[in-house]
Design a protein around this motif. Structure first.
Motif, PDB file in Angstrom:
ATOM      1  N   UNK A  53      42.315  12.275  28.796  1.00 44.18           N
ATOM      2  CA  UNK A  53      41.919  12.527  30.188  1.00 44.18           C
ATOM      3  C   UNK A  53      40.645  13.376  30.250  1.00 44.18           C
ATOM      4  N   UNK A  54      40.505  14.264  29.291  1.00 44.39           N
ATOM      5  CA  UNK A  54      39.399  15.228  29.290  1.00 44.39           C
ATOM      6  C   UNK A  54      38.687  15.221  27.931  1.00 44.39           C
ATOM      7  N   UNK A  55      37.949  14.165  27.611  1.00 41.54           N
ATOM      8  CA  UNK A  55      37.316  14.077  26.294  1.00 41.54           C
ATOM      9  C   UNK A  55      36.245  15.134  26.055  1.00 41.54           C
ATOM     10  N   UNK A  56      35.542  15.576  27.097  1.00 42.27           N
ATOM     11  CA  UNK A  56      34.496  16.593  26.928  1.00 42.27           C
ATOM     12  C   UNK A  56      35.075  17.996  26.844  1.00 42.27           C
ATOM     13  N   UNK A  57      36.313  18.179  27.282  1.00 44.26           N
ATOM     14  CA  UNK A  57      37.033  19.449  27.378  1.00 44.26           C
ATOM     15  C   UNK A  57      36.482  20.358  28.477  1.00 44.26           C
ATOM     16  N   UNK A  59      30.823   9.526  16.596  1.00 48.51           N
ATOM     17  CA  UNK A  59      31.526  10.804  16.482  1.00 48.51           C
ATOM     18  C   UNK A  59      31.633  11.479  17.837  1.00 48.51           C
ATOM     19  N   UNK A  60      32.474  12.503  17.875  1.00 44.42           N
ATOM     20  CA  UNK A  60      32.664  13.311  19.078  1.00 44.42           C
ATOM     21  C   UNK A  60      32.466  14.772  18.722  1.00 44.42           C
ATOM     22  N   UNK A  61      31.621  15.454  19.471  1.00 45.16           N
ATOM     23  CA  UNK A  61      31.398  16.881  19.250  1.00 45.16           C
ATOM     24  C   UNK A  61      31.642  17.613  20.557  1.00 45.16           C
ATOM     25  N   UNK A  62      32.702  18.402  20.605  1.00 51.10           N
ATOM     26  CA  UNK A  62      33.055  19.139  21.809  1.00 51.10           C
ATOM     27  C   UNK A  62      33.574  20.522  21.439  1.00 51.10           C
ATOM     28  N   UNK A  63      33.741  21.350  22.443  1.00 51.97           N
ATOM     29  CA  UNK A  63      34.420  22.624  22.218  1.00 51.97           C
ATOM     30  C   UNK A  63      35.885  22.342  21.912  1.00 51.97           C
ATOM     31  N   UNK A  64      36.541  23.282  21.260  1.00 48.90           N
ATOM     32  CA  UNK A  64      37.921  23.072  20.821  1.00 48.90           C
ATOM     33  C   UNK A  64      38.880  23.887  21.691  1.00 48.90           C
ATOM     34  N   UNK A  65      39.683  23.182  22.471  1.00 46.49           N
ATOM     35  CA  UNK A  65      40.726  23.822  23.276  1.00 46.49           C
ATOM     36  C   UNK A  65      42.035  23.112  22.923  1.00 46.49           C
ATOM     37  N   UNK A 103      45.287  23.621  23.422  1.00 42.78           N
ATOM     38  CA  UNK A 103      46.345  23.471  24.426  1.00 42.78           C
ATOM     39  C   UNK A 103      45.748  23.632  25.822  1.00 42.78           C
ATOM     40  N   UNK A 104      44.840  22.738  26.162  1.00 45.50           N
ATOM     41  CA  UNK A 104      44.186  22.814  27.450  1.00 45.50           C
ATOM     42  C   UNK A 104      45.028  22.228  28.561  1.00 45.50           C
ATOM     43  N   UNK A 105      44.506  22.312  29.767  1.00 48.76           N
ATOM     44  CA  UNK A 105      45.216  21.779  30.931  1.00 48.76           C
ATOM     45  C   UNK A 105      45.333  20.259  30.862  1.00 48.76           C
ATOM     46  N   UNK A 106      44.401  19.610  30.120  1.00 47.74           N
ATOM     47  CA  UNK A 106      44.409  18.158  30.008  1.00 47.74           C
ATOM     48  C   UNK A 106      44.286  17.768  28.546  1.00 47.74           C
ATOM     49  N   UNK A 107      44.819  16.588  28.213  1.00 49.68           N
ATOM     50  CA  UNK A 107      44.670  16.109  26.844  1.00 49.68           C
ATOM     51  C   UNK A 107      43.286  15.506  26.648  1.00 49.68           C
ATOM     52  N   UNK A 108      42.956  15.151  25.426  1.00 50.25           N
ATOM     53  CA  UNK A 108      41.612  14.663  25.116  1.00 50.25           C
ATOM     54  C   UNK A 108      41.352  13.268  25.684  1.00 50.25           C
TER      55      UNK A 108
END
Length: 428
Positions: free
Chosen positions: A406-410, A391-397, A399-404
């Motif tokens: 490129x930026x899996x940790x956010x 599983x993946x547990x991260x903060x939820x952004x 419409x961030x500057x990068x997609x998941x």
């Protein structure tokens, strides 16, 4: 007969009039009191009405499918909706609050409280309390307070600045590529001089990426055992004692630190005089442990989880020094048979008789990070993530500057939210 009837009638009228006059006199005295009481009750309901609306809210931790009840704790509610309490004016301090807090309030009476007011729970065993772990223990146990109760209105002679903070990050050689690069590109770029990385092997590549002497090979074990963790943290205390710093802060290599928020938070305290230990705990109740040095005795204490980060003032570190410096911290871990962050709590609460100050803006990967509202992410002090095969547990952004991909940790997207002009952030 008619005369007798008239007399009886006049007597009744007279009694009614006397009763009416007496009633008016009584109302004239108690009316204002009732009005004040009604106004106070109405004000209390207005100030805390929003909190009541969130009491039965439940958040789902998607990592393991378990339901974490978030709401019966004022701490968690304020963490999610602090704006509702921005102008709260009713501070309720329980009569059995700890002596250290009473001394703070007595010696430094608050002029104006700019921070949220929180109510400590009365009983951690009461089923009506929060089951998420964001609890303050019973008043007859080791007493804890939330950081927001203490006034931030007092101005100290020497205010805390970034240069006053020692930030120790615990990692291992196996995580240099996967975790250190991310931190160096994001929050560490804002606190290079203050950050020391404690690892378990030499790495010439990363020694060049940090300030000289700030990547420290502890020569501790490379596993995640109690001995290895305590070895690294013990060396952190030794290095701190050689620095001219006023705050000791401990982080893990999966934390994002909002440097500005940390500095602003620590400015509420005087680290040269106050013995401060602050962080966050997921415990529903205190840890119970024995001590090999005192056989037959049981001790209870709380601790700030290293996964969320914690900070200790210099005044308290000096008091802890005999227990945590020069190899003694590893001995404490062995005595109580708990890892490093729990051993820190033991030293603070049991051996030096202090208390954990709970600050809910410290976040670890254990929490339901994806449920933190987007507009509240920038007010947190630390955030985390957990990514593995299941599983993946991260903060939820969204419409961030990068997609998941490129930026899996956010973390990169969060960093660009906070510092849009940073290198690597897309220019709008």
């Amino acid at each position: 007969m008619q005369r007798k009837a008239k007399k009886t009638c006049f007597k009744l009228i007279g009694k009614v009039l006397l009763l009416g006059i007496a009633a008016c006199v009584i109302l004239a005295f108690i009316g204002p009191c009732l009005s004040i009481r009604f106004n106070l009750d109405s004000k209390n309901k207005e100030d805390f009405g929003h909190l009541q609306a969130y009491k039965d809210t439940a958040l789902l931790d998607q990592s393991d499918g378990r339901r974490q009840q978030k709401g019966n704790s004022a701490i968690e509610d304020v963490k999610r909706v602090p704006k509702l309490f921005k102008n709260a004016s009713n501070l309720i301090v329980p009569p059995k609050q700890n002596k250290r807090l009473q001394a703070k309030i007595k010696n430094n009476p608050p002029v104006k409280f700019n921070s949220v007011k929180l109510l400590p729970h009365k009983d951690v065993n009461n089923k009506s309390n929060n089951s998420s772990g964001k609890l303050v223990p019973k008043q007859n146990q080791i007493s804890h307070v939330t950081s927001s109760i203490i006034s931030n209105a007092t101005i100290w002679q020497r205010q805390t600045h970034l240069e006053d903070i020692f930030i120790g990050v615990k990692t291992g050689g196996v995580y240099h590529k996967t975790r250190l690069d991310l931190l160096l590109e994001t929050w560490m770029s804002k606190a290079q001089n203050q950050t020391f990385i404690f690892t378990d092997e030499d790495d010439e590549e990363y020694e060049k990426k940090v300030i000289d002497g700030h990547l420290i090979n502890t020569h501790c074990g490379k596993d995640h055992s109690r001995e290895s963790l305590c070895c690294k943290t013990g060396l952190m205390f030794d290095v701190f004692m050689k620095q001219d710093k006023r705050w000791f802060c401990h982080l893990d290599d999966d934390n994002y630190l909002n440097v500005k928020n940390l500095v602003a938070y620590l400015q509420k305290y005087n680290p040269d005089k106050e013995e401060i230990y602050t962080g966050f705990t997921q415990l529903r109740g205190p840890i119970k442990t024995s001590d090999k040095a005192k056989p037959g005795e049981t001790f209870k204490f709380y601790f700030g989880t290293s996964g969320a980060g914690f900070c200790i003032s210099k005044a308290l570190i000096l008091k802890m020094a005999p227990h945590v410096c020069n190899g003694n911290f590893v001995k404490v871990c062995e005595r109580i048979r708990w890892p490093d962050d729990m051993a820190v709590g033991f030293v603070v609460e049991v051996l030096t008789n202090n208390s954990l100050i709970i600050e809910p803006r410290f976040n670890s990967h254990i929490e339901a990070l994806g449920n933190i509202r987007l507009d509240l992410l920038t007010s947190q002090i630390t955030l985390s993530y957990k990514i593995d095969k299941t599983f993946t547990k991260t903060i939820h952004i969204p419409k961030g500057a990068f997609n998941t991909t490129v930026d899996p940790t956010r973390f990169r997207s969060l960093h660009c939210m906070l510092y849009p002009d940073s290198d690597g952030c897309p220019k709008v």
